[in-house]
Design an enzyme around this catalytic site. Structure first.
Site, short mmCIF file in Angstrom:
data_model
loop_
_atom_site.label_atom_id
_atom_site.label_comp_id
_atom_site.label_asym_id
_atom_site.label_seq_id
_atom_site.Cartn_x
_atom_site.Cartn_y
_atom_site.Cartn_z
N THR A 111 44.19 45.02 43.04
CA THR A 111 44.09 43.78 42.27
C THR A 111 45.51 43.39 41.88
O THR A 111 46.38 44.25 41.75
CB THR A 111 43.25 43.98 40.99
OG1 THR A 111 43.88 44.99 40.20
CG2 THR A 111 41.84 44.41 41.32
N TRP A 151 34.10 31.12 20.55
CA TRP A 151 35.01 31.14 21.68
C TRP A 151 35.51 29.76 22.07
O TRP A 151 34.74 28.81 22.15
CB TRP A 151 34.31 31.77 22.91
CG TRP A 151 34.18 33.26 22.81
CD1 TRP A 151 34.56 34.04 21.77
CD2 TRP A 151 33.61 34.12 23.80
NE1 TRP A 151 34.28 35.35 22.05
CE2 TRP A 151 33.68 35.43 23.28
CE3 TRP A 151 33.06 33.92 25.05
CZ2 TRP A 151 33.22 36.53 23.99
CZ3 TRP A 151 32.58 35.01 25.76
CH2 TRP A 151 32.67 36.31 25.23
N LYS A 196 39.57 33.30 20.36
CA LYS A 196 38.45 33.55 19.44
C LYS A 196 38.79 33.03 18.06
O LYS A 196 39.50 33.65 17.30
CB LYS A 196 38.15 35.05 19.41
CG LYS A 196 37.72 35.56 20.78
CD LYS A 196 37.52 37.05 20.82
CE LYS A 196 37.34 37.51 22.27
NZ LYS A 196 38.59 37.91 22.94
N GLU A 235 37.77 42.59 44.04
CA GLU A 235 36.65 43.53 44.01
C GLU A 235 35.44 43.02 44.77
O GLU A 235 34.48 43.76 44.98
CB GLU A 235 36.25 43.80 42.55
CG GLU A 235 37.30 44.56 41.75
CD GLU A 235 38.32 43.66 41.06
OE1 GLU A 235 38.57 42.55 41.57
OE2 GLU A 235 38.85 44.07 40.02
P1 ADP Z 1 43.66 39.31 39.67
O1 ADP Z 1 42.36 39.55 38.94
O2 ADP Z 1 44.56 40.47 39.54
O3 ADP Z 1 44.29 37.99 39.38
P2 ADP Z 1 42.26 38.43 42.04
O4 ADP Z 1 43.03 37.71 43.06
O5 ADP Z 1 41.23 39.38 42.48
O6 ADP Z 1 43.30 39.25 41.20
O7 ADP Z 1 41.67 37.36 41.07
C1 ADP Z 1 40.33 37.26 40.71
C2 ADP Z 1 40.19 36.36 39.54
O8 ADP Z 1 40.74 35.07 39.80
C3 ADP Z 1 38.77 36.08 39.14
O9 ADP Z 1 38.23 37.13 38.39
C4 ADP Z 1 38.89 34.79 38.36
O10 ADP Z 1 39.30 35.04 37.02
C5 ADP Z 1 40.01 34.09 39.07
N1 ADP Z 1 39.47 33.08 40.00
C6 ADP Z 1 39.25 33.23 41.32
N2 ADP Z 1 38.78 32.10 41.86
C7 ADP Z 1 38.69 31.19 40.85
C8 ADP Z 1 38.27 29.82 40.76
N3 ADP Z 1 37.86 29.15 41.81
N4 ADP Z 1 38.33 29.24 39.55
C9 ADP Z 1 38.76 29.90 38.47
N5 ADP Z 1 39.17 31.18 38.48
C10 ADP Z 1 39.14 31.82 39.66
#
Ligand code: ADP
Length: 546
Positions: free
Chosen positions: A185, A445, A440, A331
């Site tokens: 990640t 929220w 918060k 994930e």
């Molecule tokens: P990291 O969590 O380390 O940034 P990832 O590339 O796996 O790595 O990112 C996943 C996260 O990115 C998601 O859990 C979400 O928070 C965000 N995300 C992915 N796609 C979208 C989207 N279309 N709109 C908003 N947030 C998004």
């Protein structure tokens, strides 16, 4: 049980490439090199290189399950490595060269990689951690010819590695549950954690990715993953494209709008995928000169962070380019949901659907979603209630590499995403925030993303981030941190006016601060954890309780 009388073949990554090489030899693979040239090959060409690498690795004694790392751009050698490493039974570990040195050192150590393939243009990322390379590392291999750096292990070039190999090998019949690749990640919210994909999960994910409501890929497509091959396996496109025999354009390290546009036009790209910043920059660049028009508008997929509707609208109305908004994460391989129309909203007019395109949409087969509130109850699908999104499916992680018992998975087997969402009556999710980023205030929220999106609609705002600052009575109150567009000088009042009436009064930021830039992660996401650190001692001037 009456057992079905059908053949059983393991779902293997190598079988995808074998299919493309056998049935789609006419498709083209084009790779833009770091110096701007273009190299061309075919699926049989990729398979030949992949087999030679696999032979060489086997000759060096690489065993099943051994981790082989890469640090490189989207290029044909990286593509060959995808198949060589997984195909021979080892684990392809893609590493993001833009990560901070500490993170790269940590990831290589955690994965215990034995070989590291590096594009020479990112060698500084390796030399920076030369004294911290894991003991497991036996060799660094340069993906293209360049002077060999001085490192505490063997160093050679890819050409030298495969010089004695002829590609005359058959892919081994592995267990489909065997690990095929490993991706960490990006560490937006903490230290990177490894997600270990299997052959089975990768093949099933690719089958889902090509579907009409997702990437909609076919043999006539020319697919260009702008999303890097180290960012969740370029969202699975290096597997999805050969599965259907599509052509591929690999853009290399130059992802500026002019270079991308040249590839779109000159190579006839029909489908592409990337993060919002890439498409936002392309749209701004196109608008700067009326002569910049697509001969054939491509289809775009976007994900990684939310895409402002204004960008989707600009592309569609001004250039006829459709953008599909998708949500995913490392994930989940990464595909989780897509905002494509379905029976319930098939007849909406363009503007109504454009407004709706801000949402991340619905899951495709292979992914199931559930949203629960803090008490563990499933939330109402009323577009208002918030809860944490949980996922189950064929390409969803069951645990993290080296941390199998991470509490990210619930007792009943759902992966907890850390994303806070609403769900509407059509079953579409909308990301409201990351659980760690919601503000918060007085036990309620506030969505930081909503505040940011509204602020970015101001013509003089280039970037905006909403973060919590401590408040004696309300615990936290929102602070809006803004990067103005170059040459403009917006006032806090004018920015707050764009939010007025669009959010509840108590959501309104208590202050606006101007900065020259915002900290970004290596995947181009706003690095809120760092920004919060910078403003941790911020004191609100007056108590603007609403
Ligand atoms: P990291 O969590 O380390 O940034 P990832 O590339 O796996 O790595 O990112 C996943 C996260 O990115 C998601 O859990 C979400 O928070 C965000 N995300 C992915 N796609 C979208 C989207 N279309 N709109 C908003 N947030 C998004």
């Amino acid at each position: 049980m009456l057992r079905g009388l059908m053949q059983e073949h393991p779902l293997l990554v190598s079988s995808i490439l074998a299919h493309a090489a056998k049935h789609h030899p006419g498709a083209k693979i084009v790779a833009a090199t770091p110096d701007g040239a273009r190299e061309r090959t075919t699926w049989p060409g990729v398979q030949q290189e992949a087999k030679r690498i696999a032979q060489a690795l086997a000759r060096r004694g690489v065993q099943g399950g051994e981790r082989i790392a890469t640090l490189g751009w989207n290029c044909q050698h990286h593509l060959a490595l995808y198949y060589a490493v997984s195909g021979m039974g080892a684990v392809l570990h893609t590493v993001n060269p833009r990560l901070f040195a500490d993170q790269i050192a940590y990831i290589l150590e955690d994965a215990q990689d034995t070989h590291l393939f590096v594009d020479p243009s990112v060698l500084p990322a390796v030399t920076a951690v030369a004294d911290r390379l894991p003991k497991s590392l036996r060799a660094v291999i340069l993906m293209r010819d360049a002077p060999l750096p001085d490192l505490p292990c063997e160093v050679l070039t890819l050409d030298a590695l495969i010089a004695g190999e002829d590609g005359g090998m058959a892919w081994p019949a592995l267990d489909e549950r065997a690990a095929s690749s490993l991706c960490y990640t990006s560490g937006t919210t903490g230290m990177p954690k490894g997600v270990l994909y299997s052959h089975r999960s990768t093949v099933l994910h690719a089958m889902a990715a090509v579907q009409p409501d997702v990437f909609a890929l076919g043999a006539l497509d020319v697919s260009m993953p702008v999303v890097p091959m180290f960012h969740v396996n370029a969202w699975g496109i290096p597997y999805a494209a050969p599965m259907v025999g599509a052509s591929m354009v690999l853009p290399g390290p130059r992802l500026d709008p002019a270079s991308l546009f040249a590839l779109f036009e000159e190579e006839g790209v029909t489908a592409s995928a990337g993060v919002p910043t890439i498409w936002t920059m392309l749209l701004q660049w196109l608008r700067a000169d009326p002569a910049r028009r697509f001969t054939q508008p491509p289809r775009l997929v976007v994900g990684g962070t939310a895409l402002p509707v204004a960008v989707t609208e600009g592309f569609l109305k001004e250039y006829g380019v459709e953008i599909l908004h998708a949500w995913g994460m490392t994930e989940i391989s990464p595909l989780g949901s897509v905002n494509a129309r379905k029976a319930e909203n098939a007849d909406w007019d363009q503007d109504r659907f454009l407004a709706y395109s801000r949402k991340q949409g619905r899951p495709q087969f292979g992914v199931d979603l559930r949203v629960r509130d803090a008490e563990g109850r499933e939330i109402a699908h009323d577009d208002l209630a918030f809860g944490e999104l949980e996922v189950q499916g064929h390409w969803t992680a069951a645990g993290y590499f080296n941390h199998e018992r991470d509490p990210a998975v619930t007792g009943d087997g759902w992966f907890r995403t850390g994303d806070v969402v609403t769900v509407d009556a059509l079953g579409s999710i909308e990301i409201v925030d990351r659980a760690k980023d919601v503000i918060k205030s007085g036990g309620e929220w506030i969505s930081s993303i909503t505040l940011e999106n509204l602020a970015m609609a101001h013509p003089d705002v280039q970037l905006a981030a909403a973060i919590p600052v401590a408040h004696p009575k309300w615990d936290e109150r929102p602070l809006l941190v803004v990067v103005p567009r170059p040459g403009t000088n917006p006032t806090p009042e004018s920015i707050l006016a764009t939010l007025e009436g669009k959010v509840a009064k108590w959501w309104m930021p208590d202050a606006v601060e101007f900065v020259e830039s915002l900290p970004m992660t290596a995947t181009g996401k706003l690095w809120k954890a760092e920004l919060k650190k910078r403003f941790k001692d911020y004191v609100l001037e007056k108590d603007t309780v609403r």
